[in-house]
Design an enzyme around this catalytic site. Structure first.
Site, short mmCIF file in Angstrom:
data_model
loop_
_atom_site.label_atom_id
_atom_site.label_comp_id
_atom_site.label_asym_id
_atom_site.label_seq_id
_atom_site.Cartn_x
_atom_site.Cartn_y
_atom_site.Cartn_z
NE ARG A 1 4.88 -8.79 2.88
CZ ARG A 1 4.65 -7.54 2.46
NH1 ARG A 1 4.61 -6.55 3.31
NH2 ARG A 1 4.51 -7.28 1.18
CB CYS B 1 -4.27 -7.65 0.55
SG CYS B 1 -3.04 -8.05 1.79
CB SER C 1 -0.96 0.00 1.19
OG SER C 1 -0.26 -0.09 2.40
CD GLU D 1 -5.93 -11.30 -5.55
OE1 GLU D 1 -6.88 -11.41 -4.77
OE2 GLU D 1 -4.83 -10.84 -5.20
CG HIS E 1 -3.99 -11.76 -1.86
ND1 HIS E 1 -3.56 -10.86 -2.81
CD2 HIS E 1 -3.31 -11.47 -0.74
CE1 HIS E 1 -2.66 -10.06 -2.28
NE2 HIS E 1 -2.48 -10.41 -1.03
N1 GLN Z 1 1.41 -5.51 3.87
C1 GLN Z 1 0.97 -4.90 2.66
C2 GLN Z 1 0.68 -3.42 2.83
O1 GLN Z 1 0.81 -2.89 3.85
C3 GLN Z 1 -0.25 -5.58 2.12
C4 GLN Z 1 0.09 -6.98 1.67
C5 GLN Z 1 -0.72 -7.48 0.52
O2 GLN Z 1 -1.39 -6.74 -0.20
N2 GLN Z 1 -0.63 -8.76 0.31
O3 GLN Z 1 0.30 -2.80 1.89
#
Ligand code: GLN
Length: 194
Positions: free
Chosen positions: A139, A81, A51, A181, A179
């Protein structure tokens, strides 16, 4: 289901996988990397990835404001996510300069399942689905709290042993911490499109 032109933010992350699912569902996905790619797009998917990086790239590509405008006009959006983080109204453990679109009233915590834990999978009971959904978390963030208008459609146990929302919806905006997808199961995309 009538085919719709659905923008998939393609600056970074798992964009192609979302386009593939949407194509399988008879939609017309559009790879959005520049403002002009938004032409004729009436719904938007923001994929997983990072992000902080996506926030930077949204600014440098000139996409942040047009995307914010599309969302403010009520375009349906599905964020997965990192996409969930970008659509949230409040981001915990973010970078101070990272921006989000505030399209759904919830507080999300980045890397909430532990930074070291690269990924895990879980079978989630999802409101509106008859059988569990196999969810891939990478994550992942989780939701700390939601506003009154937000429905929680699924929750998962966090490292603190508490249950945390990981799939939420408010009107036309849906967000998942995982996720959808990355599996063959397109039921969440269908739920959103419906
Ligand atoms: N940890 C990521 C973030 O902070 C997000 C991880 C993901 O999109 N798989 O953006």
């Amino acid at each position: 289901m009538n085919p719709r032109k659905i923008g998939v933010l393609g600056l970074q992350g798992a964009a192609r996988e979302h386009r593939d699912v949407l194509e399988r569902l008879g939609q017309t996905p559009v790879d959005v990397r520049r403002p002009e790619h938004l032409f004729g797009v009436d719904a938007l998917v923001i994929p997983g990835g990072e992000s902080t990086t996506m926030s930077m790239l949204l600014e440098s590509s000139g996409l942040f404001d047009p995307v914010a405008g599309l969302l403010a006009d009520g375009a349906p959006a599905f964020g997965t996510c990192a996409g969930m983080i970008l659509l949230a109204s409040e981001v915990m453990d973010g970078r101070p300069d990272q921006r989000s679109f505030s399209s759904i009233d919830l507080r999300v915590r980045r890397n909430a399942f532990g930074r070291q834990l690269a990924s895990f999978e879980a079978d989630l009971e999802v409101e509106g689905l008859d059988t569990p959904f196999r969810a891939v978390f990478i994550r992942a963030p989780y939701v700390e709290s939601v506003g009154d208008a937000v429905e929680v459609l699924a929750s998962a146990q966090g490292p603190d042993g508490e249950s945390h929302a990981v799939l939420c919806r408010a009107g036309q905006v849906m967000v998942s911490a995982f996720h959808p997808e990355l599996t063959d199961d397109s039921r969440l995309h269908q739920l959103w499109l419906a």
